[in-house]
Write an enzyme that holds these catalytic residues in place. Structure first.
Site, short mmCIF file in Angstrom:
data_model
loop_
_atom_site.label_atom_id
_atom_site.label_comp_id
_atom_site.label_asym_id
_atom_site.label_seq_id
_atom_site.Cartn_x
_atom_site.Cartn_y
_atom_site.Cartn_z
CG ASP A 98 -29.15 16.83 -38.28
OD1 ASP A 98 -29.48 15.67 -37.98
OD2 ASP A 98 -29.80 17.84 -37.92
CE LYS A 115 -33.77 15.65 -33.53
NZ LYS A 115 -33.65 16.79 -34.45
CD GLN A 134 -35.04 20.22 -34.28
OE1 GLN A 134 -34.30 19.41 -33.72
NE2 GLN A 134 -35.88 19.86 -35.24
#
Ligand code: NAP
Length: 296
Positions: free
Chosen positions: A127, A60, A104
């Site tokens: 997200d 990422k 994460q």
């Protein structure tokens, strides 16, 4: 006379579309950086050293840097307490130079994932997992859409797949993939069936799916007999079999039978994965534009 079955199944190339998205973003980000004096910035937090998560976080960061998004990776030890993690999130929430914040998943068991996701400023929740963004998606409000379903929808649209009026069958009901995917398909006026591990007759339902989206994490669970002829199949699953990356559907065992059934499929790798990263970059830039009040 000898008739040969022609294989017309289309491979939906997520990697190629993701490349196009990234090149457009690169130009727009360069323009904004020159005009507004700063680049978009994504902060990613990883607690612990799970190898798969480590790889995801690094990729990422690399994807961000390649297109001019600044990335700020925080690697915290497994022993990090929930309070310590919350303190870092508060600091990033208040940092004006940070646009997107991503923790994460999974986090270690001693940390409550829901507390953590709710602590991220929902305007920076790249997200789309903060309860506010989840709620806004369910009420068709303006929100940050989770990256994987967002990427899948972009891919289907770019492939010219008609969604309105179709029967979409989604397998999986996680907040990350299944539920938001079902909501997005509803928004596009599909009729939607959501299946999960307690679904009684999965093959009966999957055979109804004109668009079949499979997000389980179990190789070989979906075989050709479970696919409606002419269906569009989106294979979200990521599994490692004999050190090879395979999906939930499209893998070496059943490929030729699936090719005769489905009209189109996403490959693994090269389908949903690159689109998820492209959507993460898009979400980060969207947040930056909102915060900088940019109209492009
Ligand atoms: P998850 O939270 O583990 O959810 C899996 C879902 O599958 C659950 O809803 C579960 O049902 C359902 N399920 C499990 N076994 C089943 C069965 N036998 N029949 C029907 N449904 C079953 O996983 P996730 O985060 O949604 O991810 C799903 C897969 O997509 C994983 O392989 C993940 O690695 C992959 N993924 C890929 C990308 C990408 O970029 N390509 C991004 C995200 C995720 P219950 O709810 O009843 O438990």
């Amino acid at each position: 006379m000898h008739f040969q079955t022609k294989n017309t199944m289309r491979i939906m190339n997520g990697a190629a579309l993701a490349r196009k998205i990234r090149s457009v973003l690169t130009i727009e980000i360069e323009f904004c950086k020159n005009k507004y004096g700063r680049s978009p910035k994504l902060s990613v937090i990883l607690v612990g050293n799970d190898p798969a998560s480590m790889t995801y976080v690094k990729s990422k960061g690399k994807a961000c840097n390649e297109i001019g998004i600044e990335s700020d990776l925080h690697f915290l030890p497994f022993s990090t307490s929930q309070d310590e993690l919350l303190a870092l999130i508060r600091q990033l929430n208040e940092d004006d130079s940070v646009d997107g914040i991503l923790v994460q998943l999974p986090v270690p068991k001693h940390i409550d994932k829901n507390v953590i996701l709710s602590a991220i400023d929902y305007h920076k929740d790249v997200d789309g997992l903060h309860p506010m963004n989840v709620g806004l998606l369910n009420t068709a409000g303006d929100c940050i859409i989770p990256c994987t379903p967002k990427g899948i929808l972009s891919l289907l649209k770019s492939e010219g797949i008609e969604i309105a009026g179709k029967h979409a069958v989604v397998i999986g009901r996680s907040n990350l993939v299944g539920k938001p995917m079902a909501q997005l398909m509803l928004r596009e006026n599909a009729s939607v069936t959501v299946c999960h591990s307690k679904t009684r007759d999965l093959p009966y339902l999957t055979r109804q799916g004109e668009i079949l989206i499979v997000a389980i994490g179990c190789p070989n669970l979906i075989n050709a007999d479970m696919i409606k002829p002419g269906a569009v199949v989106v294979d979200v699953g990521i599994n490692s079999v004999d050190n090879k990356l395979v999906g939930d559907v499209y893998n070496s065992i059943d490929v030729s039978s699936i090719e005769k059934k489905a009209a189109a499929i996403t490959p693994v790798p090269g389908g949903v994965g690159p689109m998820t990263i492209a959507s993460l970059l898009e979400n980060t830039f969207e947040i930056y534009k909102r915060r900088m009040k940019v109209a492009l």
